[in-house]
Design a protein around this motif. Structure first.
Motif, short mmCIF file in Angstrom:
data_model
loop_
_atom_site.label_atom_id
_atom_site.label_comp_id
_atom_site.label_asym_id
_atom_site.label_seq_id
_atom_site.Cartn_x
_atom_site.Cartn_y
_atom_site.Cartn_z
N THR A 183 0.74 -1.07 -0.17
CA THR A 183 -0.30 -0.36 -0.35
C THR A 183 0.73 1.46 -0.22
OG1 THR A 183 -0.13 0.15 2.03
CG2 THR A 183 -2.51 -1.08 1.02
N SER A 237 4.65 7.24 1.85
CA SER A 237 4.89 5.95 2.51
C SER A 237 4.94 5.39 1.26
CB SER A 237 4.34 5.40 3.53
OG SER A 237 2.67 5.45 4.28
N GLU A 249 -6.48 2.66 12.04
CA GLU A 249 -6.68 2.98 10.47
C GLU A 249 -7.95 2.35 10.81
OE1 GLU A 249 -3.87 1.27 7.76
OE2 GLU A 249 -4.52 -0.02 7.76
N ARG A 258 -4.28 5.39 2.55
CA ARG A 258 -3.51 4.76 2.11
C ARG A 258 -4.20 4.13 0.92
NH1 ARG A 258 -1.82 3.41 7.77
NH2 ARG A 258 0.02 4.75 8.38
N GLU A 293 3.63 0.20 1.76
CA GLU A 293 4.12 -0.77 3.35
C GLU A 293 3.83 -1.94 2.50
OE1 GLU A 293 1.29 -1.31 6.54
OE2 GLU A 293 1.80 0.93 7.02
N GLY A 345 1.10 5.59 0.66
CA GLY A 345 0.58 6.41 1.96
C GLY A 345 0.24 7.85 0.99
N ARG A 382 6.93 -0.57 6.89
CA ARG A 382 6.70 0.58 6.21
C ARG A 382 8.28 2.04 5.57
NH1 ARG A 382 3.68 4.73 9.39
NH2 ARG A 382 1.81 3.17 9.32
N ASP A 427 8.89 5.70 4.63
CA ASP A 427 8.52 6.90 4.85
C ASP A 427 9.79 7.98 4.71
OD1 ASP A 427 5.56 6.58 6.53
OD2 ASP A 427 6.83 5.16 7.37
#
Length: 166
Positions: A31, A54, A130, A165, A56, A33, A67, A69
């Motif tokens: 994913t 990000s 989330e 995300r 992930e 984000g 993840r 970032d």
């Protein structure tokens, strides 16, 4: 059972829960984000802004994800702007499953400070929540960062970010 074995069993149960069915696997193994928010900091920098992106990746057969970032956080100080650009790698541990899922995140990376701070190593740790919002996952996360600056000092910042995300 040895008293030393209990912590190891707890860690193993969290990382490798028994009977994880295929239906429990992440819907998307990778994913991406984006996020934005506010950030507090030490050294009299006050409240500033924070933006991030990000990627992930779910770790197969575990509840964990890894993840990466990239973020920029900046503050206005003394009529000018100062900031930190960071690149971090972290482990994400969901604390359940459902419509809204809390999680823990921790890792480390590189922090480039403006204003003569140079590039230094740092660590971060935090928590978030989330949940689904249409076709995306919305989240809110707070993370404490501690990083080195030129001259042997350390700085801290605490961004609160909200994002999506997909």
């Amino acid at each position: 059972m040895s008293p030393r074995a209990l912590p190891l069993l707890v860690v193993a149960a969290v990382l490798f829960p028994p009977g994880r069915a295929a239906a429990q696997a992440p819907a998307r193994p990778i994913t991406f984000g984006v996020s934005a928010g506010a950030a507090g900091a030490d050294a009299g920098r006050g409240l500033g802004g924070h933006v991030g992106a990000s990627a992930e990746v779910a770790v197969p057969r575990t509840r964990l994800a890894v993840r990466g970032d990239a973020a920029h956080t900046s503050w206005t100080r003394g009529g000018g702007r100062t900031g930190v650009t960071s690149a971090t790698a972290s482990v994400v541990l969901p604390l359940g499953a459902g419509a809204v899922t809390p999680y823990l995140v921790a890792g480390g990376g590189a922090y480039a400070s403006s204003g003569g701070g140079g590039v230094g190593a740092g660590v971060s740790g935090g928590a978030g929540v989330e949940g689904r919002l249409g076709g995306v996952r919305a989240f809110a996360e707070v993370r404490a960062h501690r990083y080195e600056v030129r001259g042997g000092g350390t700085r801290r910042m605490l961004p609160l970010a909200v994002g999506v995300r997909f």
